[in-house]
Motif scaffolding. Structure first.
Motif, PDB file in Angstrom:
ATOM      1  N   ALA A 191       0.832  -1.206   0.000  1.00  0.00           N
ATOM      2  CA  ALA A 191       0.000   0.000   0.000  1.00  0.00           C
ATOM      3  C   ALA A 191       0.868   1.258   0.000  1.00  0.00           C
ATOM      4  N   PHE A 192       1.961   1.212   0.764  1.00  0.00           N
ATOM      5  CA  PHE A 192       2.891   2.351   0.796  1.00  0.00           C
ATOM      6  C   PHE A 192       3.554   2.555  -0.564  1.00  0.00           C
ATOM      7  N   LEU A 193       3.966   1.453  -1.202  1.00  0.00           N
ATOM      8  CA  LEU A 193       4.587   1.543  -2.525  1.00  0.00           C
ATOM      9  C   LEU A 193       3.615   2.113  -3.550  1.00  0.00           C
ATOM     10  N   ILE A 194       2.340   1.705  -3.453  1.00  0.00           N
ATOM     11  CA  ILE A 194       1.330   2.224  -4.378  1.00  0.00           C
ATOM     12  C   ILE A 194       1.120   3.713  -4.154  1.00  0.00           C
ATOM     13  N   LYS A 195       1.044   4.105  -2.890  1.00  0.00           N
ATOM     14  CA  LYS A 195       0.841   5.516  -2.563  1.00  0.00           C
ATOM     15  C   LYS A 195       1.983   6.377  -3.091  1.00  0.00           C
ATOM     16  N   CYS A 196       3.200   5.838  -3.006  1.00  0.00           N
ATOM     17  CA  CYS A 196       4.381   6.576  -3.479  1.00  0.00           C
ATOM     18  C   CYS A 196       4.628   6.398  -4.966  1.00  0.00           C
ATOM     19  N   LYS A 197       3.817   5.498  -5.600  1.00  0.00           N
ATOM     20  CA  LYS A 197       3.985   5.170  -7.026  1.00  0.00           C
ATOM     21  C   LYS A 197       5.398   4.676  -7.317  1.00  0.00           C
ATOM     22  N   PHE A 198       5.947   3.906  -6.388  1.00  0.00           N
ATOM     23  CA  PHE A 198       7.299   3.386  -6.554  1.00  0.00           C
ATOM     24  C   PHE A 198       7.304   2.285  -7.618  1.00  0.00           C
ATOM     25  N   GLY A 199       7.988   2.535  -8.711  1.00  0.00           N
ATOM     26  CA  GLY A 199       8.099   1.543  -9.775  1.00  0.00           C
ATOM     27  C   GLY A 199       6.851   1.352 -10.592  1.00  0.00           C
ATOM     28  N   LEU A 200       5.815   2.137 -10.319  1.00  0.00           N
ATOM     29  CA  LEU A 200       4.561   2.020 -11.071  1.00  0.00           C
ATOM     30  C   LEU A 200       4.556   2.992 -12.238  1.00  0.00           C
ATOM     31  N   HIS A 201       4.312   2.474 -13.410  1.00  0.00           N
ATOM     32  CA  HIS A 201       4.207   3.307 -14.597  1.00  0.00           C
ATOM     33  C   HIS A 201       2.744   3.448 -14.988  1.00  0.00           C
ATOM     34  N   ASP A 202       2.418   4.599 -15.543  1.00  0.00           N
ATOM     35  CA  ASP A 202       1.042   4.842 -15.952  1.00  0.00           C
ATOM     36  C   ASP A 202       0.560   3.735 -16.869  1.00  0.00           C
TER      37      ASP A 202
END
Length: 689
Positions: A299-310
């Motif tokens: 959840a923290f990684l998603i909130k920070c958009k860590f490694g997530l590309h549009d």
């Protein structure tokens, strides 16, 4: 009674372990409560035919399930059970009393998976009726911004945690409906959750597959349990890092997985890292704590958009990222979908409701004028020409039901906003609303944790078998009901050690599923879309076919594993290990898979084949804990092809599809996991101990 001199007997306890090397009389065994069975296991035609006949029902079941026109499991599973019954009494020469009592035991054992399925369906139907599930899915969409990769990893960690709290197939029963409710197709959602559930079941609920699954092996010490946990954790961890990204491609195109691989690896690390670390010091909590930490970390990684590309439109194969699905035919989403569908089709029969907005057209057709306001006009099936003219001239699709009429001009997003209200800000009480709306899920998890941790102490009260009252049902068995509502049927058909137990307050049915469902419906009683009676009817209707299949499956399981040296499972394991010698290492995890395939449980697989794995390890002179770890890994992976889990998952999400189609998707990943685990064991632990 004297035993014939040319016949040797072995004395077995209820769990199949030897309590003496030999017995001289049945009377001499009555004190220890065991049963005397012949050591002369197997048929008269030799080991090869023993293996062929013992495998025959399983081969038939696999063929019937995966052939081009698959046989329904409501037919194939009972037939396989009948075939195994005939093999036991006609070829293996098993005691007819033992065989018959195994059948009765299997029919009773089906209560456990059926009640869990009933509880899970009840939970999600109640969450749909109170609009809690649409709210949760809307908020998860908001957190993940509709990013399917983020959704999948969050649900992976959630299922990992639930496995550590409950087991019993609960992660699939909870996780698959959540994926469907995120807008993912039901078939692929079931496949993905079945495979995801194979990584945490090594430890199951608070380590049960290890401490109980191998508990009947007196040679295995507490320290060796920990060694098994450590080795299995490393093997499954390596397998997860390699195979899970491939699993995600079932629901998300490979292009999207590749673009977001950094996030996937990071999310896996937040879950598997703590899990593997804990496995080195405890075999009870790796799944539970690893999953909890993984949920928070992801959840923290998603909130920070860590490694997530549009997520671009072309990445999702055309799926709308704002879609929300449903596992219930009675849900708000399904009503909207039916309404939207009806706006493009005009049925040919029945009394339909038409909204007529063109008074001029209505007047020409002889329909009363509406004075400038929309009116609802019923047209019968005989008015087909009028219906078509209304549709063409009013610009409407014509036919909706009264309950859906308010939805026909809104998008699904607007419909959700109408029933749930707009999303609140933190200042307006967002936190409070979220806690209450999501309470069914987190209450279920919390209750599972509290009732299963030995350290808390509730478990012993929920599973106490004393005090109890007893009713003797003649030769059928002795029925007992304890103060903790533990149902028992002991010594079925007077056969010692063949007994059934159902812990009503411990099996995840009444507590937590039904309890939380009723509490949820009471809290939102003013907003209920349909009441408890409707939910109960839906549950009963959904369980009709799965009940038949599971009755057949559990009878087959008991006929395979009961009891001791003459059980087909023991015969198979003993003969195969003797044939393969050192090469048995390659077969070892597949034996674990086989155990889970027909039993539906990592624990039962370990109980069934653990002694065979130990004997094989000692005979070929290799590490016992490494062989048992390989058995545990195979049994864990086998949950992906377990027919019980497949049937349960399909029932919970309302998916009506042949189980063979799902099996053909999951077996590839099960084989991949066991192959990777075997390579890890061969490279490190078999070589270095």
């Amino acid at each position: 009674m004297n035993i014939e001199e040319d016949f040797t007997y072995r004395c077995l306890t209820a769990d199949g372990a030897a309590c003496a090397d030999s017995c001289e009389s049945l009377a001499g065994c009555q004190d220890c409560g065991c049963v005397v069975l012949s050591n002369d296991a197997g048929g008269d035609w030799g080991d090869v035919m023993d293996v062929i006949f013992c495998l025959l029902p399983i081969i038939f079941l696999i063929y019937a399930t995966i052939k081009p026109s698959p046989m329904s499991t409501t037919v194939s599973l009972p037939l396989a059970a009948c075939l195994m019954f005939l093999v036991r009494v006609m070829y293996l020469g098993s005691d007819p009393l033992l065989t018959a009592s195994s059948v009765i035991l299997g029919l009773h054992e089906a209560w456990t998976p059926l009640s869990i399925m009933a509880g899970a369906i009840t939970l999600f139907e109640s969450m749909e009726a109170t609009y809690c599930l649409p709210y949760m899915m809307r908020e998860m969409k908001a957190l993940t911004a509709g990013h399917p990769v983020a959704e999948l990893m969050l649900i992976f960690c959630f299922a990992y945690m639930v496995e550590g709290a409950s087991g019993f197939g609960t992660p699939v029963a909870l996780g698959a409906p959540m994926l469907v409710s995120q807008g993912h197709p039901a078939f692929e959602s079931v496949v993905v959750l079945l495979i995801m559930n194979t990584y945490a079941t090594v430890w199951g609920a608070v380590g049960t597959p290890i401490w109980f699954g191998f508990g009947s092996l007196p040679q295995v010490s507490e320290d060796e349990y920990l060694d098994i946990s450590r080795k299995a954790a490393v093997a499954m961890g390596v397998s997860a890092y390699i195979s899970l990204p491939l699993v995600l491609t079932i629901l998300v195109p490979f292009k999207a997985v590749r673009k977001n691989i950094v996030f996937i690896i990071a999310s896996l690390t937040t879950c598997l890292g703590p899990s593997i670390g804990i496995a080195f010091v405890s075999y009870e909590f790796p799944s539970l704590l690893g999953g909890m930490i993984g949920c928070a970390g992801t959840a923290f990684l998603i909130k920070c958009k860590f490694g997530l590309h549009d997520f671009e439109h072309g990445d999702n194969g055309g799926r709308n990222l704002e879609d929300i699905g449903s596992v219930s035919e009675n849900s708000l989403v399904r009503k909207y979908q039916k309404s939207a569908s009806s706006l493009s089709d005009v049925p040919e029969s029945g009394a339909e409701l038409t909204s007529t907005r063109n008074n001029k057209t209505a007047k020409q057709m002889g329909i009363p004028e509406t004075n400038g306001e929309d009116e609802e006009v019923y047209l019968t099936s005989d008015d087909s020409d009028q219906k078509e003219e209304v549709r063409q001239n009013t610009g409407t699709a014509g036919v909706v039901d009264a309950g859906a009429a308010s939805m026909n001009t809104d998008s699904l997003h607007d419909t959700l906003e109408h029933h749930l209200g707009p999303r609140k800000s933190y200042a307006d009480g967002y936190i409070k609303e979220t806690i209450i709306r999501t309470s069914p899920i987190w209450l279920v998890v919390l209750i599972l944790i509290v009732t299963r941790l030995e350290q808390i102490g509730l478990k012993k009260f929920l599973t106490k078998v004393t005090p109890n009252f007893t009713i003797h049902f003649g030769t059928y068995g002795t029925f007992r009901l304890s103060a903790s509502l533990v149902f028992q049927l002991r010594d079925i058909l007077t056969f010692p050690g063949i007994s059934w137990k159902y812990e009503l307050l411990y099996v995840p049915f009444l507590i937590p599923f039904v309890l939380v469902s009723l509490l949820n419906m009471y809290m939102y009683r003013k907003d209920l879309a349909h009441g408890p009676a409707h939910v109960a009817r839906t549950v009963a209707d959904r369980l009709k076919n799965p009940a038949i299949a599971l009755l057949g499956a559990l009878v087959l399981v008991q006929l395979v594993i009961r009891v001791g040296a003459e059980a087909p499972a023991t015969i198979l394991g003993t003969v195969v290990s003797d044939w393969f010698q050192e090469a048995f290492v390659i077969i070892s995890p597949l034996l674990g898979v086989l155990g889970s395939f027909f039993s539906g449980s990592t624990t039962v697989s370990n109980l069934t084949f653990g002694s065979i794995q130990l004997i094989a390890a000692e005979s070929i002179g290799t590490s016992v804990t490494t062989m048992l770890a390989l058995q545990a890994v195979g049994a864990s992976a086998g949950n992906g092809v377990c027919l019980n889990n497949i049937i349960a998952a399909c029932a919970v999400v309302g998916l009506n599809v042949g189980e063979g189609k799902i099996l053909l998707q999951t077996y590839k990943f099960v084989f991949l996991s066991t192959t990777i685990a075997t390579i890890v064991m061969l490279a490190f632990y078999f070589r270095f101990g």
